[in-house]
Motif scaffolding. Sequence first.
Motif, PDB file in Angstrom:
ATOM      1  N   MET A   1       0.836  -1.201   0.000  1.00  0.00           N
ATOM      2  CA  MET A   1       0.000   0.000   0.000  1.00  0.00           C
ATOM      3  C   MET A   1       0.871   1.251   0.000  1.00  0.00           C
ATOM      4  N   ILE A   2       0.465   2.252  -0.748  1.00  0.00           N
ATOM      5  CA  ILE A   2       1.114   3.554  -0.719  1.00  0.00           C
ATOM      6  C   ILE A   2       0.534   4.355   0.445  1.00  0.00           C
ATOM      7  N   PHE A   3       1.409   4.824   1.318  1.00  0.00           N
ATOM      8  CA  PHE A   3       0.979   5.612   2.475  1.00  0.00           C
ATOM      9  C   PHE A   3       1.958   6.766   2.624  1.00  0.00           C
ATOM     10  N   ARG A   4       1.454   7.988   2.516  1.00  0.00           N
ATOM     11  CA  ARG A   4       2.313   9.159   2.622  1.00  0.00           C
ATOM     12  C   ARG A   4       1.759  10.093   3.691  1.00  0.00           C
ATOM     13  N   GLN A   5       2.631  10.503   4.606  1.00  0.00           N
ATOM     14  CA  GLN A   5       2.301  11.459   5.652  1.00  0.00           C
ATOM     15  C   GLN A   5       2.897  12.803   5.246  1.00  0.00           C
ATOM     16  N   LEU A   6       2.042  13.799   5.080  1.00  0.00           N
ATOM     17  CA  LEU A   6       2.478  15.124   4.646  1.00  0.00           C
ATOM     18  C   LEU A   6       2.250  16.123   5.774  1.00  0.00           C
ATOM     19  N   PHE A   7       3.078  17.165   5.824  1.00  0.00           N
ATOM     20  CA  PHE A   7       3.068  18.059   6.978  1.00  0.00           C
ATOM     21  C   PHE A   7       2.945  19.513   6.544  1.00  0.00           C
ATOM     22  N   ASP A   8       2.061  20.242   7.228  1.00  0.00           N
ATOM     23  CA  ASP A   8       1.954  21.690   7.067  1.00  0.00           C
ATOM     24  C   ASP A   8       2.565  22.335   8.303  1.00  0.00           C
ATOM     25  N   SER A   9       3.722  22.985   8.134  1.00  0.00           N
ATOM     26  CA  SER A   9       4.460  23.489   9.292  1.00  0.00           C
ATOM     27  C   SER A   9       3.769  24.664   9.967  1.00  0.00           C
ATOM     28  N   THR A  10       2.982  25.436   9.231  1.00  0.00           N
ATOM     29  CA  THR A  10       2.327  26.594   9.824  1.00  0.00           C
ATOM     30  C   THR A  10       1.321  26.180  10.890  1.00  0.00           C
ATOM     31  N   SER A  11       0.523  25.174  10.609  1.00  0.00           N
ATOM     32  CA  SER A  11      -0.514  24.734  11.542  1.00  0.00           C
ATOM     33  C   SER A  11      -0.147  23.462  12.295  1.00  0.00           C
ATOM     34  N   GLY A  12       1.006  22.851  11.955  1.00  0.00           N
ATOM     35  CA  GLY A  12       1.373  21.593  12.586  1.00  0.00           C
ATOM     36  C   GLY A  12       0.457  20.450  12.208  1.00  0.00           C
TER      37      GLY A  12
ATOM     38  N   GLY B   1       7.559  17.032  16.433  1.00  0.00           N
ATOM     39  CA  GLY B   1       8.276  16.295  15.406  1.00  0.00           C
ATOM     40  C   GLY B   1       8.038  14.798  15.427  1.00  0.00           C
ATOM     41  N   TRP B   2       7.140  14.317  16.312  1.00  0.00           N
ATOM     42  CA  TRP B   2       6.807  12.895  16.348  1.00  0.00           C
ATOM     43  C   TRP B   2       5.828  12.596  15.215  1.00  0.00           C
ATOM     44  N   THR B   3       5.997  11.451  14.575  1.00  0.00           N
ATOM     45  CA  THR B   3       5.202  11.155  13.386  1.00  0.00           C
ATOM     46  C   THR B   3       4.141  10.085  13.592  1.00  0.00           C
ATOM     47  N   ARG B   4       4.409   9.124  14.478  1.00  0.00           N
ATOM     48  CA  ARG B   4       3.401   8.095  14.723  1.00  0.00           C
ATOM     49  C   ARG B   4       3.641   7.455  16.073  1.00  0.00           C
ATOM     50  N   SER B   5       2.617   6.753  16.551  1.00  0.00           N
ATOM     51  CA  SER B   5       2.684   6.045  17.822  1.00  0.00           C
ATOM     52  C   SER B   5       1.907   4.749  17.652  1.00  0.00           C
ATOM     53  N   THR B   6       1.564   4.124  18.757  1.00  0.00           N
ATOM     54  CA  THR B   6       0.670   2.975  18.750  1.00  0.00           C
ATOM     55  C   THR B   6      -0.359   3.141  19.863  1.00  0.00           C
ATOM     56  N   ILE B   7      -1.437   2.396  19.742  1.00  0.00           N
ATOM     57  CA  ILE B   7      -2.434   2.418  20.808  1.00  0.00           C
ATOM     58  C   ILE B   7      -1.801   1.985  22.131  1.00  0.00           C
ATOM     59  N   GLY B   8      -0.954   0.962  22.092  1.00  0.00           N
ATOM     60  CA  GLY B   8      -0.320   0.488  23.309  1.00  0.00           C
ATOM     61  C   GLY B   8       0.551   1.541  23.967  1.00  0.00           C
TER      62      GLY B   8
ATOM     63  N   THR C   1      -2.057  -1.460  17.027  1.00  0.00           N
ATOM     64  CA  THR C   1      -2.587  -0.543  16.010  1.00  0.00           C
ATOM     65  C   THR C   1      -1.778   0.747  15.996  1.00  0.00           C
ATOM     66  N   LEU C   2      -1.315   1.119  14.825  1.00  0.00           N
ATOM     67  CA  LEU C   2      -0.549   2.350  14.670  1.00  0.00           C
ATOM     68  C   LEU C   2      -1.458   3.559  14.816  1.00  0.00           C
ATOM     69  N   VAL C   3      -0.954   4.606  15.436  1.00  0.00           N
ATOM     70  CA  VAL C   3      -1.693   5.849  15.630  1.00  0.00           C
ATOM     71  C   VAL C   3      -1.039   6.938  14.798  1.00  0.00           C
ATOM     72  N   TYR C   4      -1.813   7.514  13.886  1.00  0.00           N
ATOM     73  CA  TYR C   4      -1.369   8.646  13.077  1.00  0.00           C
ATOM     74  C   TYR C   4      -2.273   9.835  13.401  1.00  0.00           C
TER      75      TYR C   4
ATOM     76  N   LEU D   1      -3.686  12.465  20.279  1.00  0.00           N
ATOM     77  CA  LEU D   1      -2.403  12.892  19.732  1.00  0.00           C
ATOM     78  C   LEU D   1      -1.297  12.034  20.330  1.00  0.00           C
ATOM     79  N   ILE D   2      -0.074  12.224  19.881  1.00  0.00           N
ATOM     80  CA  ILE D   2       1.050  11.474  20.427  1.00  0.00           C
ATOM     81  C   ILE D   2       1.443  12.095  21.757  1.00  0.00           C
ATOM     82  N   ARG D   3       1.232  11.350  22.823  1.00  0.00           N
ATOM     83  CA  ARG D   3       1.487  11.788  24.196  1.00  0.00           C
ATOM     84  C   ARG D   3       0.660  13.024  24.548  1.00  0.00           C
ATOM     85  N   GLY D   4      -0.497  13.128  23.976  1.00  0.00           N
ATOM     86  CA  GLY D   4      -1.397  14.228  24.276  1.00  0.00           C
ATOM     87  C   GLY D   4      -2.778  13.920  23.742  1.00  0.00           C
TER      88      GLY D   4
END
Length: 234
Positions: free
Chosen positions: A1-12, A178-185, A168-171, A136-139
């Motif tokens: 599968m193609i999976f791309r994570q893109l980022f807008d720095s102004t709004s995070g 600057g963290w990009t992903r986490s997991t439910i665990g 399960t991965l968390v996006y 969110l990641i740690r939030g």
Amino acid sequence: MIFRQLFDSTSGTYSYLLASRAGGEALLVDPVLEQMPAYLQLLDELGVRLVHALDTHTHADHVTALGALRDATQCTTVMGAYSQADCVNQLLSDDETLNVDGIELRALYTPGHTNESFSYWIGGAEPAVLTGDVLLIRGTGRTDFQGGDAGASWDSITQRLFPLGDQTLVYPGHDYKGWTRSTIGEERRFNPRLAGRSREEYIEIMAALNLPDPTMMDIAVPANLACGQPPGGL
């Protein structure tokens, strides 16, 4: 599968492009208007056709690209069933599945950040969930405007997202470290607002945040109720 994570720095903001294969159909989640050139470039370079553009909720910190993407690609715009944006083509109900060229995306109603927030679960060998601003990641996403509710946020996270399983991965829809992903665990064990907390403690934590309104809120919310386009633009 193609999976791309893109980022807008102004709004995070994180946006996510998914496709099952080069030359196939694609979907894009939480697109930001200012990133339109990047989205169109990536669609062209990967040779995929955008069929759905989705928002997890009505954003208050950036203007969505739903309408612009529909104009540019003739894709369908999609949001959750409780959205007040009457410009979208399709509203997904809780547990409704969107199938795109072999990709299974299941809508999960996860209110709390806003009263119409949805998360999107991705099935397959490596399951993942796009949590928008709910988890969110740690939030966790703030709960003090747009019908937000800390108790509903706790319930959405602990009763809808945590049962998806520790692997399960968390996006998330945002990150400011600057963290990009986490997991439910990981979030179950290490998220400081959730780990070892009670529902009542979580509500107290969220009530004490006292955050300023997003700088673009007065512009972004009405714009996003029109899919990011001015009146008459659709």
